[in-house]
Design a protein around this motif. Structure first.
Motif, PDB file in Angstrom:
ATOM      1  N   ILE A 259       0.835  -1.268   0.082  1.00 53.48           N
ATOM      2  CA  ILE A 259       0.174   0.154  -0.150  1.00 53.48           C
ATOM      3  C   ILE A 259       1.138   1.240  -0.090  1.00 53.48           C
ATOM      4  O   ILE A 259       0.442   1.981  -0.609  1.00 53.48           O
ATOM      5  CB  ILE A 259      -0.804  -0.107   1.253  1.00 53.48           C
ATOM      6  N   THR A 260       1.944   1.264   0.744  1.00 51.86           N
ATOM      7  CA  THR A 260       2.743   2.449   0.978  1.00 51.86           C
ATOM      8  C   THR A 260       3.619   2.508  -0.461  1.00 51.86           C
ATOM      9  O   THR A 260       3.664   3.840  -0.822  1.00 51.86           O
ATOM     10  CB  THR A 260       3.922   2.231   2.069  1.00 51.86           C
ATOM     11  N   ALA A 261       3.834   1.585  -1.095  1.00 49.79           N
ATOM     12  CA  ALA A 261       4.397   1.461  -2.128  1.00 49.79           C
ATOM     13  C   ALA A 261       3.517   1.966  -3.571  1.00 49.79           C
ATOM     14  O   ALA A 261       4.068   2.371  -4.663  1.00 49.79           O
ATOM     15  CB  ALA A 261       5.192   0.226  -2.633  1.00 49.79           C
ATOM     16  N   GLY A 262       2.171   2.034  -3.279  1.00 50.45           N
ATOM     17  CA  GLY A 262       1.784   2.580  -4.301  1.00 50.45           C
ATOM     18  C   GLY A 262       1.213   1.416  -5.232  1.00 50.45           C
ATOM     19  O   GLY A 262       0.677   1.642  -6.610  1.00 50.45           O
ATOM     20  N   VAL A 263       1.033   0.200  -4.808  1.00 47.19           N
ATOM     21  CA  VAL A 263       0.920  -0.851  -5.549  1.00 47.19           C
ATOM     22  C   VAL A 263      -0.560  -1.197  -6.080  1.00 47.19           C
ATOM     23  O   VAL A 263      -1.009  -1.422  -7.267  1.00 47.19           O
ATOM     24  CB  VAL A 263       1.263  -2.398  -5.071  1.00 47.19           C
ATOM     25  N   PRO A 264      -1.567  -0.813  -5.203  1.00 45.13           N
ATOM     26  CA  PRO A 264      -3.070  -0.827  -5.648  1.00 45.13           C
ATOM     27  C   PRO A 264      -3.321   0.171  -6.948  1.00 45.13           C
ATOM     28  O   PRO A 264      -3.888  -0.100  -7.785  1.00 45.13           O
ATOM     29  CB  PRO A 264      -3.868  -0.440  -4.447  1.00 45.13           C
ATOM     30  N   GLU A 265      -2.618   1.312  -6.941  1.00 43.87           N
ATOM     31  CA  GLU A 265      -2.865   2.290  -7.878  1.00 43.87           C
ATOM     32  C   GLU A 265      -2.005   1.858  -9.159  1.00 43.87           C
ATOM     33  O   GLU A 265      -2.687   1.956 -10.242  1.00 43.87           O
ATOM     34  CB  GLU A 265      -2.411   3.463  -7.387  1.00 43.87           C
ATOM     35  N   TYR A 266      -0.931   1.110  -8.804  1.00 41.59           N
ATOM     36  CA  TYR A 266      -0.349   0.614 -10.067  1.00 41.59           C
ATOM     37  C   TYR A 266      -1.170  -0.526 -10.772  1.00 41.59           C
ATOM     38  O   TYR A 266      -1.247  -0.412 -12.022  1.00 41.59           O
ATOM     39  CB  TYR A 266       1.022  -0.038  -9.550  1.00 41.59           C
ATOM     40  N   ILE A 267      -1.694  -1.288  -9.966  1.00 44.85           N
ATOM     41  CA  ILE A 267      -2.679  -2.288 -10.705  1.00 44.85           C
ATOM     42  C   ILE A 267      -3.564  -1.898 -11.333  1.00 44.85           C
ATOM     43  O   ILE A 267      -3.978  -2.248 -12.480  1.00 44.85           O
ATOM     44  CB  ILE A 267      -3.062  -3.146  -9.544  1.00 44.85           C
ATOM     45  N   GLU A 268      -4.424  -0.930 -10.578  1.00 49.22           N
ATOM     46  CA  GLU A 268      -5.423  -0.212 -11.427  1.00 49.22           C
ATOM     47  C   GLU A 268      -4.930   0.406 -12.785  1.00 49.22           C
ATOM     48  O   GLU A 268      -5.592   0.447 -13.772  1.00 49.22           O
ATOM     49  CB  GLU A 268      -6.302   0.697 -10.493  1.00 49.22           C
ATOM     50  N   HIS A 269      -3.772   1.215 -12.533  1.00 48.74           N
ATOM     51  CA  HIS A 269      -3.346   1.677 -13.774  1.00 48.74           C
ATOM     52  C   HIS A 269      -2.857   0.630 -14.822  1.00 48.74           C
ATOM     53  O   HIS A 269      -3.227   0.772 -16.014  1.00 48.74           O
ATOM     54  CB  HIS A 269      -2.043   2.321 -13.577  1.00 48.74           C
ATOM     55  N   MET A 270      -2.295  -0.486 -14.744  1.00 50.74           N
ATOM     56  CA  MET A 270      -1.963  -1.592 -15.591  1.00 50.74           C
ATOM     57  C   MET A 270      -3.487  -2.043 -16.322  1.00 50.74           C
ATOM     58  O   MET A 270      -3.380  -2.390 -17.421  1.00 50.74           O
ATOM     59  CB  MET A 270      -1.209  -2.696 -15.043  1.00 50.74           C
ATOM     60  N   LEU A 271      -4.549  -2.227 -15.473  1.00 51.07           N
ATOM     61  CA  LEU A 271      -5.556  -2.907 -16.023  1.00 51.07           C
ATOM     62  C   LEU A 271      -6.150  -1.947 -16.840  1.00 51.07           C
ATOM     63  O   LEU A 271      -6.825  -2.224 -17.661  1.00 51.07           O
ATOM     64  CB  LEU A 271      -6.619  -3.236 -14.726  1.00 51.07           C
ATOM     65  N   GLY A 272      -6.329  -0.532 -16.346  1.00 54.44           N
ATOM     66  CA  GLY A 272      -6.943   0.389 -17.106  1.00 54.44           C
ATOM     67  C   GLY A 272      -6.429   0.821 -18.422  1.00 54.44           C
ATOM     68  O   GLY A 272      -6.944   0.943 -19.183  1.00 54.44           O
ATOM     69  N   ASP A 273      -5.080   0.686 -18.433  1.00 57.71           N
ATOM     70  CA  ASP A 273      -4.087   1.184 -19.628  1.00 57.71           C
ATOM     71  C   ASP A 273      -3.646   0.268 -20.518  1.00 57.71           C
ATOM     72  O   ASP A 273      -3.272   0.516 -21.680  1.00 57.71           O
ATOM     73  CB  ASP A 273      -3.412   2.228 -19.227  1.00 57.71           C
ATOM     74  N   TRP A 274      -3.271  -1.082 -19.921  1.00 58.32           N
ATOM     75  CA  TRP A 274      -2.631  -2.111 -20.626  1.00 58.32           C
ATOM     76  C   TRP A 274      -3.590  -3.429 -20.687  1.00 58.32           C
ATOM     77  O   TRP A 274      -3.127  -4.172 -21.712  1.00 58.32           O
ATOM     78  CB  TRP A 274      -1.388  -2.279 -20.088  1.00 58.32           C
ATOM     79  N   ALA A 275      -4.605  -3.619 -20.104  1.00 60.76           N
ATOM     80  CA  ALA A 275      -5.013  -4.750 -20.204  1.00 60.76           C
ATOM     81  C   ALA A 275      -6.221  -5.029 -21.216  1.00 60.76           C
ATOM     82  O   ALA A 275      -7.062  -3.865 -21.303  1.00 60.76           O
ATOM     83  CB  ALA A 275      -5.737  -5.298 -18.678  1.00 60.76           C
ATOM     84  N   ILE A 276      -6.382  -6.029 -21.594  1.00 62.16           N
ATOM     85  CA  ILE A 276      -7.622  -6.173 -22.440  1.00 62.16           C
ATOM     86  C   ILE A 276      -8.847  -6.693 -21.867  1.00 62.16           C
ATOM     87  O   ILE A 276      -8.386  -7.090 -20.631  1.00 62.16           O
ATOM     88  CB  ILE A 276      -7.476  -7.016 -23.636  1.00 62.16           C
ATOM     89  N   ASP A 277     -10.006  -7.135 -22.320  1.00 58.58           N
ATOM     90  CA  ASP A 277     -10.985  -7.354 -21.557  1.00 58.58           C
ATOM     91  C   ASP A 277     -10.766  -8.615 -20.823  1.00 58.58           C
ATOM     92  O   ASP A 277     -11.279  -8.872 -19.670  1.00 58.58           O
ATOM     93  CB  ASP A 277     -12.531  -7.357 -22.279  1.00 58.58           C
ATOM     94  N   ASP A 278     -10.560  -9.681 -21.365  1.00 62.77           N
ATOM     95  CA  ASP A 278     -10.049 -10.868 -20.762  1.00 62.77           C
ATOM     96  C   ASP A 278      -9.205 -11.011 -19.442  1.00 62.77           C
ATOM     97  O   ASP A 278      -9.277 -11.704 -18.731  1.00 62.77           O
ATOM     98  CB  ASP A 278      -9.566 -12.051 -21.971  1.00 62.77           C
TER      99      ASP A 278
END
Length: 185
Positions: free
Chosen positions: A69-88
């Motif tokens: 949490i301190t490292a910002g991992v939850p925001e990183y995960i959301e960023h990766m899913l929002g900008d880089w992941a496809i629907d599957d």
């Protein structure tokens, strides 16, 4: 100083063929400084965001160094899913979160985000061992996102690891007893 992109590339290389596809796409991306893509697209509901934070902290907990949490991992995960992941790929994470939450309600009578740390660990263990219907591919993908997000963050590079900027001094006789953490350059 090593950049986040270089560290991310090294993490993807370490995962090899099993890298979660959004990570590989992010590394391969060549940014165009003329185009402003704006902030990352939000993909989680408030409840999902809270669960991602809780579970990421269970994967990379706070010890003598800061946790996910301190490292910002939850925001990183959301960023990766929002900008880089496809629907599957998003479906893999969303399905896993839903399966963990459903199992928590069935077993503990509380939402997974409100479960105790031990209960959350048990839920993640079920997912890790493919014993949680609907979360078969969830744990490997989630763990990769957490570890990559953590070890490419400033916290992961400078506090979890011993940061030595390159170029640095070469000391061929550095005493091993003085090594307290893995070196990061």
């Amino acid at each position: 100083m090593i950049g986040r992109r270089e560290t991310l590339a090294a993490m993807v290389a370490a995962f090899g063929a099993s890298a979660f596809a959004p990570l590989a796409r992010a590394v391969a991306y060549q940014p165009n400084p003329v185009i402003n893509t704006g902030p990352p697209a939000p993909v989680f509901t408030a409840a999902q965001r809270a669960l991602v934070a809780a579970l990421s902290e269970r994967v990379m907990p706070t010890t003598d160094t800061p946790g996910a949490i301190t490292a910002g991992v939850p925001e990183y995960i959301e960023h990766m899913l929002g900008d880089w992941a496809i629907d599957d790929e998003r479906a893999t994470i969303f399905g896993g979160l839903a399966a963990i939450d459903a199992r928590s309600i069935a077993d503990y009578r509380v939402a997974a985000v409100k479960a105790t740390a031990a209960q959350q660990d048990a839920l993640l263990t079920l997912a890790m061992n493919d014993k949680l219907p609907g979360a078969t591919a969830f744990f490997p993908a989630f763990k990769q996102l957490v570890l990559t997000g953590y070890y490419t963050s400033e916290v992961g590079i400078t506090q979890e690891r011993e940061y030595l900027p390159v170029p640095g001094n070469y000391d061929g006789a550095y005493p091993y007893a003085k090594v307290k953490r893995i070196f990061s350059a």
